[in-house]
Design a protein around this motif. Sequence first.
Motif, PDB file in Angstrom:
ATOM      1  N   ALA A 488       0.832  -1.208   0.000  1.00 48.44           N
ATOM      2  CA  ALA A 488       0.000   0.000   0.000  1.00 48.44           C
ATOM      3  C   ALA A 488       0.864   1.255   0.000  1.00 48.44           C
ATOM      4  N   CYS A 489       1.957   1.244   0.739  1.00 41.86           N
ATOM      5  CA  CYS A 489       2.843   2.413   0.795  1.00 41.86           C
ATOM      6  C   CYS A 489       3.484   2.691  -0.564  1.00 41.86           C
ATOM      7  N   HIS A 490       3.730   1.631  -1.348  1.00 41.29           N
ATOM      8  CA  HIS A 490       4.367   1.794  -2.647  1.00 41.29           C
ATOM      9  C   HIS A 490       3.352   1.904  -3.778  1.00 41.29           C
ATOM     10  N   GLY A 491       2.042   1.908  -3.441  1.00 41.09           N
ATOM     11  CA  GLY A 491       1.024   1.983  -4.486  1.00 41.09           C
ATOM     12  C   GLY A 491       1.045   0.786  -5.402  1.00 41.09           C
ATOM     13  N   ASP A 492       1.253  -0.384  -4.837  1.00 39.90           N
ATOM     14  CA  ASP A 492       1.462  -1.595  -5.618  1.00 39.90           C
ATOM     15  C   ASP A 492       0.438  -2.646  -5.230  1.00 39.90           C
ATOM     16  N   THR A 493       0.394  -3.737  -5.982  1.00 40.90           N
ATOM     17  CA  THR A 493      -0.410  -4.905  -5.636  1.00 40.90           C
ATOM     18  C   THR A 493       0.515  -6.106  -5.519  1.00 40.90           C
ATOM     19  N   ILE A 494       0.002  -7.193  -4.919  1.00 42.57           N
ATOM     20  CA  ILE A 494       0.782  -8.415  -4.752  1.00 42.57           C
ATOM     21  C   ILE A 494      -0.079  -9.613  -5.123  1.00 42.57           C
ATOM     22  N   THR A 495       0.528 -10.764  -5.211  1.00 38.57           N
ATOM     23  CA  THR A 495      -0.196 -12.011  -5.461  1.00 38.57           C
ATOM     24  C   THR A 495      -0.134 -12.885  -4.219  1.00 38.57           C
ATOM     25  N   VAL A 496      -0.930 -13.929  -4.222  1.00 38.78           N
ATOM     26  CA  VAL A 496      -0.910 -14.870  -3.094  1.00 38.78           C
ATOM     27  C   VAL A 496       0.469 -15.498  -2.948  1.00 38.78           C
ATOM     28  N   ALA A 497       1.167 -15.709  -4.078  1.00 36.29           N
ATOM     29  CA  ALA A 497       2.506 -16.318  -4.027  1.00 36.29           C
ATOM     30  C   ALA A 497       3.513 -15.427  -3.316  1.00 36.29           C
ATOM     31  N   ASP A 498       3.245 -14.102  -3.272  1.00 39.99           N
ATOM     32  CA  ASP A 498       4.145 -13.218  -2.518  1.00 39.99           C
ATOM     33  C   ASP A 498       4.014 -13.419  -1.015  1.00 39.99           C
ATOM     34  N   LEU A 499       2.872 -13.981  -0.589  1.00 36.71           N
ATOM     35  CA  LEU A 499       2.638 -14.225   0.838  1.00 36.71           C
ATOM     36  C   LEU A 499       2.968 -15.662   1.216  1.00 36.71           C
ATOM     37  N   PHE A 500       2.449 -16.611   0.429  1.00 39.66           N
ATOM     38  CA  PHE A 500       2.606 -18.027   0.756  1.00 39.66           C
ATOM     39  C   PHE A 500       3.148 -18.758  -0.465  1.00 39.66           C
ATOM     40  N   PRO A 502       7.112 -20.765  -2.162  1.00 40.04           N
ATOM     41  CA  PRO A 502       8.578 -20.875  -2.040  1.00 40.04           C
ATOM     42  C   PRO A 502       9.256 -19.532  -1.819  1.00 40.04           C
ATOM     43  N   GLN A 503       8.720 -18.462  -2.417  1.00 35.46           N
ATOM     44  CA  GLN A 503       9.293 -17.134  -2.256  1.00 35.46           C
ATOM     45  C   GLN A 503       8.419 -16.253  -1.350  1.00 35.46           C
ATOM     46  N   GLY A 504       7.462 -16.835  -0.659  1.00 35.88           N
ATOM     47  CA  GLY A 504       6.535 -16.058   0.159  1.00 35.88           C
ATOM     48  C   GLY A 504       7.185 -15.486   1.399  1.00 35.88           C
ATOM     49  N   CYS A 505       6.702 -14.319   1.825  1.00 38.60           N
ATOM     50  CA  CYS A 505       7.280 -13.661   3.004  1.00 38.60           C
ATOM     51  C   CYS A 505       6.723 -14.203   4.303  1.00 38.60           C
ATOM     52  N   ALA A 506       5.563 -14.882   4.272  1.00 34.65           N
ATOM     53  CA  ALA A 506       4.926 -15.335   5.509  1.00 34.65           C
ATOM     54  C   ALA A 506       5.246 -16.795   5.818  1.00 34.65           C
ATOM     55  N   ALA A 507       5.020 -17.684   4.845  1.00 36.03           N
ATOM     56  CA  ALA A 507       5.249 -19.114   5.074  1.00 36.03           C
ATOM     57  C   ALA A 507       5.229 -19.833   3.733  1.00 36.03           C
ATOM     58  N   GLN A 508       5.616 -21.106   3.762  1.00 37.52           N
ATOM     59  CA  GLN A 508       5.589 -21.916   2.555  1.00 37.52           C
ATOM     60  C   GLN A 508       4.170 -22.156   2.066  1.00 37.52           C
ATOM     61  N   SER A 509       3.241 -22.237   2.992  1.00 40.23           N
ATOM     62  CA  SER A 509       1.838 -22.470   2.650  1.00 40.23           C
ATOM     63  C   SER A 509       0.969 -21.795   3.693  1.00 40.23           C
ATOM     64  N   PRO A 510      -0.300 -21.527   3.383  1.00 39.45           N
ATOM     65  CA  PRO A 510      -1.189 -20.906   4.379  1.00 39.45           C
ATOM     66  C   PRO A 510      -1.321 -21.794   5.612  1.00 39.45           C
ATOM     67  N   PRO A 511      -1.546 -21.211   6.783  1.00 37.95           N
ATOM     68  CA  PRO A 511      -1.736 -22.007   7.999  1.00 37.95           C
ATOM     69  C   PRO A 511      -3.018 -22.829   7.916  1.00 37.95           C
ATOM     70  N   PRO A 512      -3.269 -23.712   8.885  1.00 40.02           N
ATOM     71  CA  PRO A 512      -4.460 -24.570   8.832  1.00 40.02           C
ATOM     72  C   PRO A 512      -5.777 -23.808   8.692  1.00 40.02           C
TER      73      PRO A 512
END
Length: 601
Positions: A488-500, A502-512
């Motif tokens: 939001a600060c950069h005026g950008d959008t992301i994909t689910v792969a950016d979060l979860f 192999p290259q995700g910032c949160a985890a390899q896969s979504p939690p349970p």
Amino acid sequence: MGFGDSRLVKVAVLGSRTSDQPVILPTAHDDALRLKKRFGSDAFWCGSLLGGCGGILTVRICHGKVSHFAHRPGEVCMRRRTDEDSADHLYLHREVGRWLDKCGLDHRLELRGQTDEDWTSLDVFLPSPGVRLRFYCSYAEGTLPQSAVEFALSGTYDDVLLGEHTPVPRELFARRGHVLRLRMVSDRREDLWHRRIQVGTELPARRTEWRNLDECWITARGVMTPVAAKSAPKGSVVERYRQPTPVHAAKHQGVVTEGAPRRRGPAGPITPWQEAVFVLRDYLRHCAAHGETTTWGDLAGITRLDLRAFGDTRCQVLLGAVDAATPLSEPPLFLLVRRGNGRPLPYLGELAKQLGRSIPPGHARHKWCEEQTRRLFALHKAARTSGGDVRLDSVRRSLKRIGTLLARAQDQLDFADKPERRALDKAMRHARSWQDQWQGAGRRGVAHRTWWAGREGNEITGAVALEQAIQRSGAVLEAVQRRLIEAACHGDTITVADLFGPQGCAAQSPPPAGLVRTLIRAEGAVTDEVPVLSALITTDGGDPPPEARDILAGLGFVRPVSDEVLKIVWRHEQQRSWAAHATPPTEMPPRRIPRSSRGSR
């Protein structure tokens, strides 16, 4: 490519990652260079006892800048405290041990922590004269002032040394007439910087007066300072305690004449048997203060020794050691240990003879035991403090919180990654076990429950451990929130792969809990003034993700029917997110999607 550590790490440990020998790097160029030459370049470690990563530290010696330790490129360290006082708990441990050796006292030292990385206090056990002390680390006082004061009021330990700035209530002065404080100051010895201990004595309505630890001494009741000795009421114990020659020292020294200098090495470790003697003596005094007797079954739980497997001879030796320090003018503590039917022990006569006491034979023995037990109750009743009730109330409050915390932890399990789920599960088992122990302690009487509450006050309670595990289990949600705000600060959008992924910032896969529930939880409370940050998640083609309708419905909005309306709403919430997090923020356009008739989240 990794980058070097930019933090100014001022303290390391010498020799290995598990070393307890701290070293402070001087900031001056020449002093730092001498330290490096003295120990070598590979002698400094980011020790585990400092909360560090266990890696080798390099020495950065600078001209015109502050010299400091630094991690090697590519190493990641989560150590939170790197200042000069970050090793105060290690210096405290070493200085107190050196001081007690100088006093000629056997001792056992144990560092205690609020967490695995935050050492908050040092517990000192002195089998002779049977004294317990607690020294609070000065850097921990900001996080523990209230619990430290409650602990000092409880009377669990003979003396508690609080931090320099910890506020104390008036009731704390009523116990000894003064309050002892502790601070660490820097000192240079043999071209090395150290941290030494100063003990402060605070009297009512007077400023704290500080003395070096070496100027203080141990009495039969605790720590004594020159200031406290001058102001002590008449009849108070202020004399230095002289320990009889330890058994391990007597074997090598033979007869020591009065006044001859006594040379002795460091005190040997306290054995489980000595620890049991110390704990039993303390617990029997506690029972006497509450007017209750006990059994070998209860004592087995207190000492964690299999006392039921002991024969009569060994039990007799153990109780003899417990009462060895009891004056002949006072009733012996072993009278409080009874059989299951409440009758005195069968080997009472032999035990009394071993201690040089005389008791009547036959039927008069039982009457004598009851009379002496009543004397024992009266003698120790004055030692009972209101601190036991304070500790009981504290434990009861923790137990009331456990039910709510268990529900929160169960819910948090769905949003945690594998390591966090393991930590939560362990904390939940500990909390339930803590509940069971409390119930078991209550069935054994007030004295046992009060003792248990005081002992648990020294440790991390089930409620506190569970709350800490819950607080640490939000890493996935925090990573999601952080990445959405960054977009939001950069005026950008992301994909689910950016979060979860192999290259995700949160985890390899979504939690349970799944992607939708995780995003809804990460959003928090979405009001008219708060944009839907999840709208920043799009497909590779820039369209709303398949979960978009479920996310909006979960946040309390109506579910768009057509894809065209969904794209308009999604794009509009993206613009609101960019406006809210712009630098500086701009006015958000009005929200286009109404709330669901079921009400907001």
